[in-house]
Enzyme design. Structure first.
Site, PDB file in Angstrom:
ATOM      1  N   ASP A  75      -4.711 -13.891  11.613  1.00 45.49           N
ATOM      2  CA  ASP A  75      -5.017 -13.380  10.446  1.00 45.49           C
ATOM      3  C   ASP A  75      -4.532 -11.898  10.087  1.00 45.49           C
ATOM      4  OD1 ASP A  75      -6.580 -13.443   8.161  1.00 45.49           O
ATOM      5  OD2 ASP A  75      -8.088 -12.106   8.894  1.00 45.49           O
ATOM      6  N   HIS A  77       0.223  -8.387   9.133  1.00 43.71           N
ATOM      7  CA  HIS A  77      -0.139  -6.997   8.647  1.00 43.71           C
ATOM      8  C   HIS A  77       0.340  -5.839   9.940  1.00 43.71           C
ATOM      9  CE1 HIS A  77      -1.989  -9.023   5.334  1.00 43.71           C
ATOM     10  NE2 HIS A  77      -3.057  -9.102   5.993  1.00 43.71           N
ATOM     11  N   LYS A  99       0.871  -1.071   0.179  1.00 45.22           N
ATOM     12  CA  LYS A  99       0.063   0.057   0.069  1.00 45.22           C
ATOM     13  C   LYS A  99       0.949   1.254   0.007  1.00 45.22           C
ATOM     14  CE  LYS A  99      -3.644  -2.161   2.688  1.00 45.22           C
ATOM     15  NZ  LYS A  99      -4.951  -1.991   2.039  1.00 45.22           N
ATOM     16  N   GLU A 101     -12.672  -3.522  10.562  1.00 45.38           N
ATOM     17  CA  GLU A 101     -13.191  -3.806   9.122  1.00 45.38           C
ATOM     18  C   GLU A 101     -14.765  -3.980   9.758  1.00 45.38           C
ATOM     19  OE1 GLU A 101     -11.590  -7.217   6.732  1.00 45.38           O
ATOM     20  OE2 GLU A 101     -10.969  -7.664   8.696  1.00 45.38           O
TER      21      GLU A 101
END
Ligand SMILES: NC(=O)c1ccc[n+]([C@@H]2O[C@H](COP(=O)([O-])OP(=O)(O)OC[C@H]3O[C@@H](n4cnc5c(N)ncnc54)[C@H](OP(=O)(O)O)[C@@H]3O)[C@@H](O)[C@H]2O)c1
Length: 510
Positions: A242, A247, A189, A223
């Site tokens: 996850d 991340h 990103k 999210e």
């Protein structure tokens, strides 16, 4: 920019979700910008029996839906998909790989791709090693002279420390570390890469970027969706595996790292590793008190009823898998000694947002008052990863008029203010880097293992104490309120991030 050298990109799992939603659209976006070489082919591989025509038709439909750039006369979907071929065989059987070798030889002859190959493994992790073995059986893994061979592995890179050690050691029997590209799409990103540019190309931030001026660092990756139809996967994973292990720890590394000597892969990845090596291991008390885990429950969000996690397809009705986690931890080095890093992530939160908040120390002596009596008495720098990508600084300013009253104001930079600037999506950037042989934004094996070393005790603690608190939170809320208690000083709390970065405080879009 020079396009990459001629090559063939072999995608294992070409009939899957990642290929259609991310990989092929990203390739089209690269084509549109003339960043693909003329001699370039994509070979989809899978067990599903598809003809070239069916595969191309499926991919054309995916482009219409998912490509950022649109088809036009200069670059048409129907022309681009002619670069795509498909073969089918049992990828778990090393004896079937001669089919791949034969097809690659045909492509090499017709398209002169110079024998350069990228193998992209968009398949379940259990197949990484069988596929690597199949490639080795055919001698397809060997880079020689100027001809290169690379392998791209999708996360998860293991499910705990031992499995990541096993995966790395097996992969290294077949490929050298510089042939292995472990993708963490967060690093692709633009806004994530901008963290180190903001820090290391400006002289105003770095002098303040340490324990003397920073009170704590907050990272949120929220999210608003649930687990969709991925119950089977999520039950084995949970938010810790996850999101946090990969991340979010990558974001921590970019915020916390020392200035690299050069902007090259080795220098940057060495600094990332040093951060992971400095993560303070949690003792039993911290494992109990510094981590809050939660699970979303059924609720009504803006008039729509949504199921709780335990009611989702493929989820055990008594599941204790966490869909939310908030962790407070420390980095034991000169720069960050005793500065808390508070990181949270969750599903079914009020909005989709990822941001980093640097909370600076309060002014040491307050001499001004406020109109309302409410003043964030410390400055904040907010690095917004998405949406509304940009940077925001919060500081106090004099209210015009008599006396010295202060109010909080925002100063912002938004990427959307840059006209005619195209922000490449993460897969586009990472695929191109891999084609160019630049591993800077890919995770090195030692860093993956080191991140697992920090996370493993958390998994073991939960395994040893299965009754350790798991808080239910109604879907559409910011997670368990117990997470607020991670801040020792009650004047600090989690920021309330809105979709809009600027003008928050006046108007908050969720
Ligand atoms: N989708 C995403 O956004 C995303 C994001 C991050 C990471 N990933 C990772 O990327 C990989 C692929 O994800 P995906 O979402 O594309 O998965 P998917 O939709 O389930 O597709 C996986 C593909 O792998 C192939 N496959 C081969 N052997 C298989 C087996 N024994 N069992 C099941 N499938 C098999 C299947 O094709 P055939 O049956 O034709 O062989 C299938 O099309 C996974 O490792 C996932 O964790 C995905």
């Amino acid at each position: 920019m020079q396009p990459p050298e001629p090559h063939t990109l072999v995608i294992f799992g070409a009939s899957g979700d990642l290929t259609k939603r991310k990989l092929v659209p990203a390739l089209f976006d690269l084509e549109k910008q003339k960043l693909l070489p003329d001699n370039f082919k994509v070979l989809g591989v899978g067990r599903s029996k598809l003809s070239d025509q069916t595969f191309r038709k499926n991919m054309e439909e995916a482009l219409v839906k998912f490509a950022y750039q649109k088809s036009d006369e200069s670059t048409r979907y129907d022309k681009f998909i002619k670069r795509l071929d498909y073969i089918s065989f049992d990828t778990s059987n090393p004896g079937d790989y001669h089919i791949l070798t034969k097809k690659l030889a045909e492509i090499q002859k017709e398209d002169n791709t110079h024998g350069n190959l990228i193998f992209y493994l968009a398949i379940p992790p259990a197949l990484y090693i069988p596929v690597a073995q199949g490639l080795v059986a055919e001698g397809l893994n060997q880079s020689k002279n100027k001809r290169w061979r690379r392998i791209v592995i999708e996360k998860p890179f293991g499910s705990d420390l031992q499995s990541s050690l096993d995966l790395n050691s097996k992969l290294l029997q077949f490929f050298t570390e510089d042939q292995i590209y472990r993708i963490d799409h967060y690093l692709g990103k633009e806004t994530v890469q901008n963290i180190i540019v903001t820090r290391f190309s400006n002289a105003i931030f770095e002098p303040l970027w340490n324990r003397n001026f920073i009170h704590h660092v907050e990272i949120t990756a929220a999210e608003d969706i649930g687990i969709e139809n991925r119950g089977g996967y999520y039950e084995q994973s949970g938010a810790l595996r996850d999101m946090f292990q990969n991340h979010l720890l990558q974001l921590v590394a970019l915020v916390a790292m020392e200035p690299p000597v050069l902007a090259d892969p080795k220098s940057i990845r060495n600094e990332v590793l040093k951060v992971f090596e400095s993560l303070r291991p949690m003792n039993e008390k911290e494992l109990m008190q510094s981590i809050v885990r939660g699970q979303y429950t059924a609720s009504t969000i803006r008039g729509i009823k949504v199921a709780g996690y335990r009611q989702e397809n493929g989820v055990n009705p008594e599941s204790r898998t966490e869909t939310y986690i908030a962790v407070k931890f420390y980095i034991d080095n000169w720069r960050w000694n005793d500065v808390p890093f508070c990181v949270r992530t969750g599903k079914r939160l009020p909005t989709r947002v990822t941001e980093i908040v640097i909370h600076f120390q309060s002014a040491p002596h307050h001499i001004f008052s406020t109109l309302t009596g409410i003043l964030e008495d410390h400055n904040q720098l907010i690095i917004r990863i998405h949406p509304d990508e940009g940077l925001l600084i919060k500081f106090g300013m004099k209210i015009p008029g008599a006396g010295y009253k202060v109010q909080n104001v925002n100063m912002d930079f938004l990427y959307s203010d840059l006209v005619n600037i195209y922000l490449p999506n993460a897969y586009e950037r990472l695929l191109l880097d891999c084609m160019l042989g630049d591993p800077t934004l890919f995770t090195r094996g030692d860093a993956v293992e080191c991140a697992w070393k920090f996370v493993d005790p958390i998994l073991n603690y939960w395994k040893s104490y299965p009754d350790h608190a798991l808080y239910g939170y109604p879907s559409g809320t910011w997670g368990p309120k117990e997470a607020d208690e991670l801040f020792e000083d009650s004047k600090y709390k989690w920021r309330y991030p809105c979709k809009n970065l600027s003008n928050d405080g006046i108007y908050c879009e969720l």
